[in-house]
Design a protein around this motif. Structure first.
Motif, mmCIF file in Angstrom:
data_model
loop_
_atom_site.group_PDB
_atom_site.id
_atom_site.type_symbol
_atom_site.label_atom_id
_atom_site.label_comp_id
_atom_site.label_asym_id
_atom_site.label_seq_id
_atom_site.Cartn_x
_atom_site.Cartn_y
_atom_site.Cartn_z
ATOM 1 N N PRO A 44 0.813 -1.231 0.000
ATOM 2 C CA PRO A 44 0.000 0.000 0.000
ATOM 3 C C PRO A 44 0.840 1.271 0.000
ATOM 4 C CG PRO A 44 0.073 -0.924 2.211
ATOM 5 C CD PRO A 44 0.804 -1.903 1.324
ATOM 6 N N TRP A 45 1.520 1.547 -1.109
ATOM 7 C CA TRP A 45 2.402 2.716 -1.177
ATOM 8 C C TRP A 45 1.632 4.024 -1.046
ATOM 9 C CZ3 TRP A 45 7.070 1.284 -0.302
ATOM 10 C CH2 TRP A 45 7.521 0.037 -0.744
ATOM 11 N N GLU A 46 0.377 4.043 -1.469
ATOM 12 C CA GLU A 46 -0.415 5.268 -1.345
ATOM 13 C C GLU A 46 -0.784 5.570 0.100
ATOM 14 O OE1 GLU A 46 -1.171 2.297 -2.599
ATOM 15 O OE2 GLU A 46 -3.234 2.267 -3.334
ATOM 16 N N LEU A 47 -0.335 4.718 1.018
ATOM 17 C CA LEU A 47 -0.589 4.923 2.436
ATOM 18 C C LEU A 47 0.423 5.871 3.077
ATOM 19 C CD1 LEU A 47 -2.383 3.960 4.774
ATOM 20 C CD2 LEU A 47 -0.850 2.026 5.068
ATOM 21 N N GLY A 48 1.508 6.212 2.352
ATOM 22 C CA GLY A 48 2.525 7.101 2.906
ATOM 23 C C GLY A 48 1.925 8.370 3.485
ATOM 24 N N LEU A 49 2.254 8.676 4.718
ATOM 25 C CA LEU A 49 1.639 9.803 5.430
ATOM 26 C C LEU A 49 2.372 11.107 5.163
ATOM 27 C CD1 LEU A 49 0.815 8.269 8.944
ATOM 28 C CD2 LEU A 49 -0.676 8.509 6.954
ATOM 29 N N GLN A 68 -8.957 6.678 9.593
ATOM 30 C CA GLN A 68 -8.778 7.193 8.247
ATOM 31 C C GLN A 68 -7.677 6.487 7.478
ATOM 32 O OE1 GLN A 68 -8.580 11.425 7.891
ATOM 33 N NE2 GLN A 68 -10.685 11.704 8.572
ATOM 34 N N SER A 69 -6.593 6.141 8.126
ATOM 35 C CA SER A 69 -5.508 5.489 7.397
ATOM 36 C C SER A 69 -5.953 4.134 6.868
ATOM 37 C CB SER A 69 -4.286 5.334 8.306
ATOM 38 O OG SER A 69 -3.773 6.594 8.676
ATOM 39 N N PHE A 70 -6.581 3.344 7.716
ATOM 40 C CA PHE A 70 -7.058 2.031 7.306
ATOM 41 C C PHE A 70 -8.089 2.151 6.187
ATOM 42 C CE2 PHE A 70 -9.912 -1.712 8.339
ATOM 43 C CZ PHE A 70 -9.096 -2.636 7.694
ATOM 44 N N SER A 71 -9.020 3.088 6.325
ATOM 45 C CA SER A 71 -10.055 3.269 5.318
ATOM 46 C C SER A 71 -9.464 3.711 3.986
ATOM 47 C CB SER A 71 -11.083 4.300 5.797
ATOM 48 O OG SER A 71 -11.674 3.893 7.010
ATOM 49 N N ALA A 72 -8.513 4.645 4.039
ATOM 50 C CA ALA A 72 -7.926 5.171 2.808
ATOM 51 C C ALA A 72 -7.133 4.116 2.068
ATOM 52 C CB ALA A 72 -7.033 6.369 3.129
ATOM 53 N N ALA A 73 -6.580 3.140 2.788
ATOM 54 C CA ALA A 73 -5.751 2.113 2.151
ATOM 55 C C ALA A 73 -6.572 0.968 1.585
ATOM 56 C CB ALA A 73 -4.750 1.559 3.167
ATOM 57 N N THR A 74 -7.880 0.943 1.840
ATOM 58 C CA THR A 74 -8.676 -0.240 1.488
ATOM 59 C C THR A 74 -9.070 -0.299 0.006
ATOM 60 O OG1 THR A 74 -9.477 -0.478 3.753
ATOM 61 C CG2 THR A 74 -10.780 -1.508 2.023
ATOM 62 N N PRO A 75 -9.710 0.710 -0.594
ATOM 63 C CA PRO A 75 -10.074 0.590 -2.018
ATOM 64 C C PRO A 75 -8.837 0.610 -2.916
ATOM 65 C CG PRO A 75 -11.398 2.277 -0.918
ATOM 66 C CD PRO A 75 -10.263 1.938 -0.004
ATOM 67 N N MET A 76 -8.865 -0.199 -3.967
ATOM 68 C CA MET A 76 -7.768 -0.275 -4.929
ATOM 69 C C MET A 76 -8.338 -0.218 -6.343
ATOM 70 S SD MET A 76 -5.486 -3.339 -3.250
ATOM 71 C CE MET A 76 -4.015 -2.977 -4.219
ATOM 72 N N LEU A 77 -7.494 0.201 -7.283
ATOM 73 C CA LEU A 77 -7.893 0.317 -8.682
ATOM 74 C C LEU A 77 -6.905 -0.454 -9.540
ATOM 75 C CD1 LEU A 77 -10.010 1.633 -10.499
ATOM 76 C CD2 LEU A 77 -8.601 3.695 -10.572
ATOM 77 N N TYR A 78 -7.439 -1.333 -10.395
ATOM 78 C CA TYR A 78 -6.616 -2.204 -11.228
ATOM 79 C C TYR A 78 -6.988 -2.048 -12.700
ATOM 80 C CZ TYR A 78 -4.468 -5.056 -7.515
ATOM 81 O OH TYR A 78 -3.724 -5.504 -6.455
ATOM 82 N N GLY A 79 -5.986 -2.282 -13.558
ATOM 83 C CA GLY A 79 -6.233 -2.422 -14.985
ATOM 84 C C GLY A 79 -5.892 -1.203 -15.806
ATOM 85 N N ALA A 80 -5.314 -1.455 -16.994
ATOM 86 C CA ALA A 80 -4.990 -0.353 -17.900
ATOM 87 C C ALA A 80 -6.238 0.424 -18.284
ATOM 88 C CB ALA A 80 -4.296 -0.904 -19.152
ATOM 89 N N ALA A 81 -7.385 -0.273 -18.335
ATOM 90 C CA ALA A 81 -8.628 0.407 -18.701
ATOM 91 C C ALA A 81 -9.042 1.436 -17.666
ATOM 92 C CB ALA A 81 -9.750 -0.618 -18.888
#
Length: 665
Positions: free
Chosen positions: A122-127, A392-405
């Motif tokens: 979860p690199w987008e978790l960096g504070l 907030q940290s846990f919640s923010a790290a939960t959704p992910m987005l995959y795929g070139a589309a």
């Protein structure tokens, strides 16, 4: 429009441990196509940092171990924040501030195949300034390698968006209530498509909750027009979704089988939303999320922002056998579509609020997926009405987005018809009561009745019974709507009006029933004249027909009981099914039918209903009148019909007080 960038690591700059995905040093490269500039940040790990990297890899395992324990949510948040601090300080190093300055931006994370596990972290978790990069506008898209191309839509598509929303809850899993989730999501989606708003999206919506199995799903996916969006709410484990077996039991479908099942969507589906625990994160190895007994269902709060006892909608904590890749990653790659998934456990309130906001951004504001996901995430995490605002940290790290589309995908990028379209199935279901506008609770009962209607249940059907107001007819109506794809014909025989009249008519209930069957099944015209009861009912049960008889106990005719008994006996080993509603369990009729009693609803479920009522809802929410609402709830004693009776008498305070006095007499 969001900025775009590519975040990568050159394999040549990795040192030590690259084979197992845990290098000891590397160099981040951030490329911005519009400026032709690149930023470079070297990272070298000390012995202490190596231990922290191992801790980051084991984060899913630690979350699984803490779930359901006293103070578990607060401890999980502490773990996640510790991970975010290390990512910002060491894991990303100086790249953290480059990403923050770039936002809002969609960042394609593209790492060498040897670093697939590294990519899933979860690199987008960096504070930064106490908040994760994800909330500063860094939307990371994984599984979008430069060699991959989003598959293009076929040349001919229907001039409206088609959405399939599935809610799977097998009998073997914890009885967690998806009914309110489905009702709320369906209502919000149809509101986006209708209401006369300018630019409303023409959305054709189909939802299915009970009986979501492989065969049913296969049939729905085979429809000629295909689906633009598939939304799945289910129990999840890494690399697995839990669908239903023909007998209503649990069917764990692994990634490979699920991809094969969904393969018919290839080159057609545009977005798959996996609202299921662990559907986004890669399954850890032998020491990952699958250890420490994490494969057991906890049945407790996961990510709901509440402490233990509230339950989570999509339970499951880990996997005994790690998946080679995440379910979301495999789906995006194989189907060529965008996938929204959940890295960690997700609770009902958060999942619903996030989904509604995401679809609002996509359908009303015409945002791309990265834009929509960022806005929806920030709005949901910061929502003071949701308990997730405390984590907030846990919640923010939960959704992910995959795929070139997903990089620049929107949903409203083809010519579409104007105006709303009804989300109604056009099969051979006869006149049915309207789908219940709101449905709360009754999950165990609905699972029991749904199992009885399954093709391999071994029983001819069910009797749903409860005292007046308990909702037997409502349950039967919802089951009939949800089983439209499972039967060739549905015959709904309404309660006899003459049975409710002050002066009953002389109408023959048996003749009325047979006439109704012959109208709905023209091939059976005249069968009752030529055949015995047993033969006639066997002919009907031999068809793939669901016969629903409302208020069965309101008919007092010995032939009526004989006819119902013959139909039930004939249905036991045949494709037809029988569903009855009554105020008693019909002890003298068709003992082979499964009895499904409707007990009083729980106080929390009654409060959920009262909040939705236009008159009683404001009384319940206002502090100065909440005591009156509590009196209404006590008088209702778990009977939703009594609650609606109070709603009808709540035009004024005087009328409501009179109703309360009458109920206490």
């Amino acid at each position: 429009m969001m900025r775009s960038a590519l975040l990568t690591i050159d394999q040549r700059h990795c040192r030590g441990g690259a084979v197992d995905g845990r290098p000891t040093s590397w160099v981040w490269e951030l490329w911005r196509p519009e400026t032709f500039r690149a930023e470079f940040t070297p990272v070298r790990l000390s012995c202490v940092d190596l231990a922290e990297l191992d801790r980051l890899h084991a984060l899913p395992q630690r979350i699984a171990a803490l779930r359901g324990k006293p103070g578990g949510l607060a401890r999980i948040e502490d773990e996640v924040r510790r991970a975010g601090e290390w990512i910002a300080r060491v894991g990303l190093g100086g790249m953290t501030h480059h990403l923050k300055a770039l936002g809002p931006a969609v960042v394609r994370l593209e790492l060498p195949s040897q670093l697939a596990g590294f990519e899933a972290l979860p690199w987008e978790l960096g504070l930064v300034d106490g908040r994760p990069l994800a909330l500063h506008g860094t939307t990371v898209v994984r599984g979008a390698r430069s060699s991959s191309e989003a598959l293009h839509d076929p040349p001919e598509l229907p001039p409206r968006l088609r959405m399939l929303a599935l809610f799977s809850l097998p009998r073997a899993t914890a009885a967690l209530d998806l009914g309110a989730h489905r009702t709320a999501l369906r209502g919000e989606l149809l509101a986006l498509a209708a209401g006369g708003r300018a630019g409303a999206a023409p959305l054709e919506l189909r939802t299915r909750q009970f009986g979501v199995g492989r065969a049913t799903l296969r049939g729905m996916l085979d429809e000629a027009d295909g689906w633009d969006i598939v939304h799945v709410v289910a129990h999840g484990l890494p690399g697995t979704l839990r669908l239903e077996l023909p007998d209503g039991g649990e069917d764990p479908v692994a990634t490979r089988d699920l991809i094969k099942l969904l393969g018919r969507l290839r080159n057609r589906v545009r977005l798959v939303f996996l609202s299921a625990c662990w559907s986004g994160g890669q399954a850890a190895g032998p020491d990952g999320a699958g250890s420490d007994g994490a494969g057991e269902e906890s049945g407790t709060a996961a990510h709901t922002g509440r402490e233990e006892g509230d339950g989570d909608v999509l339970g499951g904590a880990g996997a005994a056998h790690p998946a080679l890749t995440s379910l979301a990653s495999a789906m995006a790659d194989e189907l060529g579509c965008a996938v929204v998934a959940m890295r960690f456990p997700v609770g009902n309130d958060f999942a619903l609020a996030f989904a509604v906001r995401l679809y609002t951004r996509l359908l009303r504001h015409r945002h791309t997926l990265p834009q929509a996901l960022h806005k929806a995430l920030v709005e949901t995490v910061d929502d003071p009405e949701l308990g997730e605002s405390r984590y907030q940290s846990f919640s923010a790290a939960t959704p992910m987005l995959y795929g070139a589309a997903a990089l620049d995908r929107g949903l409203l990028d083809r010519p579409l018809l104007g105006g709303p379209l009804p989300g109604r199935y056009q099969g051979n279901a006869g006149p049915l009561p309207d789908r219940p506008a709101s449905f709360v609770g009754r999950l165990r009962e609905m699972i029991g009745a749904n199992t009885a209607l399954a093709p391999a249940s071994g029983v001819p059907g069910a009797v749903i019974h409860g005292e007046r107001g308990m909702g037997a007819t409502t349950c039967a109506a919802l089951l009939a709507h949800d089983h439209r794809e499972a039967f060739s014909t549905i015959v709904w025989h309404p309660r006899p009006e003459w049975a409710e009249a002050i002066t009953p008519s002389c109408a023959d209930p048996v003749t009325d029933f047979m006439r109704h069957l012959e109208i709905r099944l023209p091939g059976l015209a005249g069968l009752s004249d030529d055949l015995s009861w047993t033969e006639a009912m066997a002919r009907i049960a031999g068809l793939r027909v669901l016969v629903v008889v409302d208020a069965t106990d309101r008919v007092h005719d010995p032939r009526w009981a004989e006819m119902i008994e013959a139909l039930a006996l004939a249905s036991a080993e045949r494709p037809g099914r029988l569903l009855l509603t009554a105020r008693t369990d019909l002890p003298e009729i068709a003992p082979a039918l499964r009895r499904v009693p409707l007990p009083p609803l729980e106080p929390a479920e009654m409060r959920q209903i009262i909040r939705t009522l236009p008159r009683l809802g404001p009384i319940h929410r206002a502090r100065e009148t909440s005591r009156t609402a509590d009196q209404v709830l006590r008088r209702a004693a778990g009977n939703p019909g009594v609650l609606h009776e109070a709603e009808a008498c709540a035009g004024t305070q005087e009328e409501l007080n009179a109703w309360l006095r009458g109920r206490s007499a």
